[in-house]
Design a protein around this motif. Structure first.
Motif, mmCIF file in Angstrom:
data_model
loop_
_atom_site.group_PDB
_atom_site.id
_atom_site.type_symbol
_atom_site.label_atom_id
_atom_site.label_comp_id
_atom_site.label_asym_id
_atom_site.label_seq_id
_atom_site.Cartn_x
_atom_site.Cartn_y
_atom_site.Cartn_z
ATOM 1 N N ALA A 43 6.632 13.081 10.877
ATOM 2 C CA ALA A 43 7.177 14.292 11.493
ATOM 3 C C ALA A 43 6.095 15.072 12.231
ATOM 4 C CB ALA A 43 7.835 15.176 10.436
ATOM 5 N N ALA A 44 4.844 14.933 11.766
ATOM 6 C CA ALA A 44 3.716 15.639 12.391
ATOM 7 C C ALA A 44 3.181 14.915 13.619
ATOM 8 C CB ALA A 44 2.594 15.828 11.379
ATOM 9 N N GLY A 45 3.652 13.664 13.851
ATOM 10 C CA GLY A 45 3.239 12.981 15.073
ATOM 11 C C GLY A 45 2.788 11.542 14.931
ATOM 12 N N ALA A 46 2.717 11.003 13.725
ATOM 13 C CA ALA A 46 2.322 9.602 13.560
ATOM 14 C C ALA A 46 3.459 8.681 13.991
ATOM 15 C CB ALA A 46 1.945 9.323 12.116
ATOM 16 N N GLN A 47 3.106 7.574 14.638
ATOM 17 C CA GLN A 47 4.111 6.596 15.065
ATOM 18 C C GLN A 47 4.087 5.309 14.251
ATOM 19 O OE1 GLN A 47 1.824 7.170 18.175
ATOM 20 N NE2 GLN A 47 2.730 9.188 18.329
ATOM 21 N N ALA A 48 3.132 5.187 13.341
ATOM 22 C CA ALA A 48 3.023 4.018 12.473
ATOM 23 C C ALA A 48 2.302 4.454 11.202
ATOM 24 C CB ALA A 48 2.268 2.882 13.163
ATOM 25 N N VAL A 49 2.440 3.647 10.164
ATOM 26 C CA VAL A 49 1.843 3.990 8.869
ATOM 27 C C VAL A 49 1.090 2.780 8.327
ATOM 28 C CG1 VAL A 49 2.298 4.643 6.481
ATOM 29 C CG2 VAL A 49 3.634 5.689 8.328
ATOM 30 N N HIS A 50 -0.114 3.034 7.830
ATOM 31 C CA HIS A 50 -0.903 2.021 7.119
ATOM 32 C C HIS A 50 -1.100 2.511 5.694
ATOM 33 C CE1 HIS A 50 -4.058 -0.909 6.234
ATOM 34 N NE2 HIS A 50 -4.804 0.091 5.793
ATOM 35 N N VAL A 51 -0.811 1.646 4.728
ATOM 36 C CA VAL A 51 -0.869 2.061 3.329
ATOM 37 C C VAL A 51 -1.484 0.966 2.475
ATOM 38 C CG1 VAL A 51 1.413 1.182 2.671
ATOM 39 C CG2 VAL A 51 0.479 3.200 1.511
ATOM 40 N N HIS A 52 -2.125 1.362 1.386
ATOM 41 C CA HIS A 52 -2.589 0.431 0.369
ATOM 42 C C HIS A 52 -1.629 0.524 -0.807
ATOM 43 C CE1 HIS A 52 -7.102 0.087 1.657
ATOM 44 N NE2 HIS A 52 -6.305 0.240 2.710
ATOM 45 N N PRO A 53 -0.752 -0.455 -1.005
ATOM 46 C CA PRO A 53 0.105 -0.428 -2.190
ATOM 47 C C PRO A 53 -0.734 -0.383 -3.470
ATOM 48 C CG PRO A 53 0.914 -2.041 -0.617
ATOM 49 C CD PRO A 53 -0.431 -1.593 -0.124
ATOM 50 N N LYS A 54 -0.243 0.360 -4.443
ATOM 51 C CA LYS A 54 -0.967 0.551 -5.700
ATOM 52 C C LYS A 54 -0.177 -0.027 -6.875
ATOM 53 C CE LYS A 54 -3.990 3.256 -3.560
ATOM 54 N NZ LYS A 54 -5.431 2.933 -3.415
ATOM 55 N N ASP A 55 -0.923 -0.386 -7.914
ATOM 56 C CA ASP A 55 -0.259 -0.755 -9.164
ATOM 57 C C ASP A 55 -0.067 0.500 -10.011
ATOM 58 O OD1 ASP A 55 -2.703 -0.185 -10.391
ATOM 59 O OD2 ASP A 55 -3.252 -2.289 -10.687
ATOM 60 N N ALA A 56 0.434 0.332 -11.203
ATOM 61 C CA ALA A 56 0.757 1.496 -12.046
ATOM 62 C C ALA A 56 -0.472 2.316 -12.413
ATOM 63 C CB ALA A 56 1.462 1.025 -13.322
ATOM 64 N N GLU A 57 -1.654 1.690 -12.383
ATOM 65 C CA GLU A 57 -2.891 2.401 -12.707
ATOM 66 C C GLU A 57 -3.549 3.025 -11.474
ATOM 67 O OE1 GLU A 57 -2.281 -0.767 -14.178
ATOM 68 O OE2 GLU A 57 -1.467 0.491 -15.788
ATOM 69 N N GLY A 58 -2.922 2.852 -10.311
ATOM 70 C CA GLY A 58 -3.471 3.434 -9.094
ATOM 71 C C GLY A 58 -4.474 2.567 -8.372
ATOM 72 N N ARG A 59 -4.565 1.288 -8.731
ATOM 73 C CA ARG A 59 -5.491 0.374 -8.075
ATOM 74 C C ARG A 59 -4.794 -0.345 -6.930
ATOM 75 N NH1 ARG A 59 -6.817 -2.507 -13.728
ATOM 76 N NH2 ARG A 59 -4.569 -2.793 -13.418
ATOM 77 N N ASP A 60 -5.543 -0.652 -5.871
ATOM 78 C CA ASP A 60 -4.993 -1.431 -4.768
ATOM 79 C C ASP A 60 -4.428 -2.741 -5.300
ATOM 80 O OD1 ASP A 60 -5.836 0.522 -3.068
ATOM 81 O OD2 ASP A 60 -7.295 -0.692 -1.992
ATOM 82 N N SER A 61 -3.286 -3.145 -4.737
ATOM 83 C CA SER A 61 -2.608 -4.328 -5.262
ATOM 84 C C SER A 61 -2.022 -5.189 -4.145
ATOM 85 C CB SER A 61 -1.478 -3.904 -6.213
ATOM 86 O OG SER A 61 -0.740 -5.018 -6.662
ATOM 87 N N LEU A 62 -2.106 -6.496 -4.343
ATOM 88 C CA LEU A 62 -1.434 -7.465 -3.473
ATOM 89 C C LEU A 62 -0.232 -8.094 -4.173
ATOM 90 C CD1 LEU A 62 -4.523 -9.395 -2.023
ATOM 91 C CD2 LEU A 62 -3.190 -7.612 -0.889
ATOM 92 N N ALA A 63 0.035 -7.690 -5.403
ATOM 93 C CA ALA A 63 1.127 -8.275 -6.178
ATOM 94 C C ALA A 63 2.467 -8.030 -5.483
ATOM 95 C CB ALA A 63 1.150 -7.690 -7.582
ATOM 96 N N ALA A 64 3.321 -9.033 -5.503
ATOM 97 C CA ALA A 64 4.588 -8.963 -4.781
ATOM 98 C C ALA A 64 5.431 -7.755 -5.188
ATOM 99 C CB ALA A 64 5.376 -10.257 -4.983
ATOM 100 N N ASP A 65 5.502 -7.473 -6.474
ATOM 101 C CA ASP A 65 6.321 -6.344 -6.934
ATOM 102 C C ASP A 65 5.781 -5.020 -6.410
ATOM 103 O OD1 ASP A 65 7.974 -8.069 -8.265
ATOM 104 O OD2 ASP A 65 7.186 -7.630 -10.267
ATOM 105 N N ASP A 66 4.463 -4.869 -6.437
ATOM 106 C CA ASP A 66 3.876 -3.618 -5.952
ATOM 107 C C ASP A 66 4.054 -3.461 -4.446
ATOM 108 O OD1 ASP A 66 2.937 -2.862 -8.515
ATOM 109 O OD2 ASP A 66 1.151 -4.101 -8.274
ATOM 110 N N VAL A 67 3.803 -4.525 -3.714
ATOM 111 C CA VAL A 67 3.965 -4.461 -2.254
ATOM 112 C C VAL A 67 5.416 -4.160 -1.908
ATOM 113 C CG1 VAL A 67 3.843 -5.790 -0.105
ATOM 114 C CG2 VAL A 67 1.996 -5.958 -1.787
ATOM 115 N N ALA A 68 6.342 -4.811 -2.580
ATOM 116 C CA ALA A 68 7.761 -4.576 -2.306
ATOM 117 C C ALA A 68 8.145 -3.123 -2.596
ATOM 118 C CB ALA A 68 8.621 -5.522 -3.138
ATOM 119 N N THR A 69 7.689 -2.596 -3.713
ATOM 120 C CA THR A 69 8.014 -1.212 -4.080
ATOM 121 C C THR A 69 7.525 -0.241 -3.018
ATOM 122 O OG1 THR A 69 7.986 -1.686 -6.452
ATOM 123 C CG2 THR A 69 7.609 0.598 -5.789
ATOM 124 N N TRP A 70 6.295 -0.413 -2.572
ATOM 125 C CA TRP A 70 5.717 0.517 -1.603
ATOM 126 C C TRP A 70 6.316 0.348 -0.209
ATOM 127 C CZ3 TRP A 70 1.593 4.194 -1.990
ATOM 128 C CH2 TRP A 70 1.224 4.459 -3.312
#
Length: 248
Positions: A43-70
């Motif tokens: 809403a402030a003006g971004a046209q795309a988003v880059h994110v690091h999906p996290k696991d339940a402990e807040g660590r970066d994750s490549l796990a399918a469930d975490d990526v899907a959730t985010w």
């Protein structure tokens, strides 16, 4: 009014990065909260988003469930906005395990960043492309530039991310323009997104606006506004960046 090249400039919000969620009140391991934050940034003006999906402990994750959730959460909050994720080797240094994790993704992002100085970058990029996921080629230095320039996936990349380290503002232009010149020799038409981190974040964004390339801003890259005050959230950073874009 901004000229045509300025209006076409892509501004991406980089929400969190590998920072600990305790580093700023605007960071969270909760995908729903992060998605709401992303919507405010859009809403402030971004046209795309880059994110690091996290696991339940807040660590970066490549796990399918975490990526899907985010990815699902951000898509729901930001309909029609391209969503990208990281594939950083720090999450899973073992290339085979990293490839297996990505192959198991069920909710595919629109694109994913691949750091070309990392071992296995070509294989990660090829896997993403085979699954219909765009590749943002992360180029930090001469090593990554050389690896990308000889990559069979080079021409298929969605864009090249020229990523500057935490460095003094006075070296940003020389560093950035050197990398950009080499990228343009290899792939003259590939979109370039220039960004920095910490001290170089705002100088890099200002330079991107000046030379007409894409850029990004967010709590991944800096916790402060251009005047040095701590940013309340990603939306405030995007709002300040949008003001710079539209002032040109």
């Amino acid at each position: 009014m901004p000229d045509e090249s300025t209006r076409r400039m892509l501004l991406q919000a980089c929400l969190n990065g590998a920072r600990e969620v305790t580093a700023h009140p605007g960071l969270s391991a909760d995908a729903t909260l992060a998605a709401a934050d992303a919507a405010r940034a859009v809403a402030a003006g971004a046209q795309a988003v880059h994110v690091h999906p996290k696991d339940a402990e807040g660590r970066d994750s490549l796990a399918a469930d975490d990526v899907a959730t985010w990815v699902r959460a951000l898509r729901s909050a930001c309909p029609g906005v391209p969503i990208g994720v990281t594939t950083g080797a720090w999450i899973e240094p073992d290339v085979e395990k990293r490839l297996t994790a990505i192959a198991e993704w069920t909710e595919l992002p629109d694109h994913a960043s691949v750091n070309w100085h990392e071992t296995g970058a070509d294989r990660v990029a090829a896997l993403l492309l085979s699954r219909g996921v765009g590749v943002e080629a992360g180029v930090w230095d001469a090593t990554g530039l050389e690896a990308w320039s000889t990559s069979p996936s080079r021409a298929a990349c969605t864009r090249v991310l020229i990523e500057l380290p935490d460095e003094a503002a006075e070296v940003v232009r020389r560093h950035a323009e050197g990398l950009i010149a080499h990228v343009r020799i290899d792939e003259p038409s590939v979109p370039i997104l220039l960004h920095g981190e910490e001290r170089s974040a705002w100088p890099a964004l200002t330079l991107a606006v000046e030379i007409g390339v894409d850029s990004r801003i967010g709590l991944e890259d800096t916790l402060t506004l251009p005047d040095g005050r701590t940013a309340p959230d990603n939306a405030s950073l995007v709002r300040a960046a949008s003001a710079l874009v539209h002032s040109r």
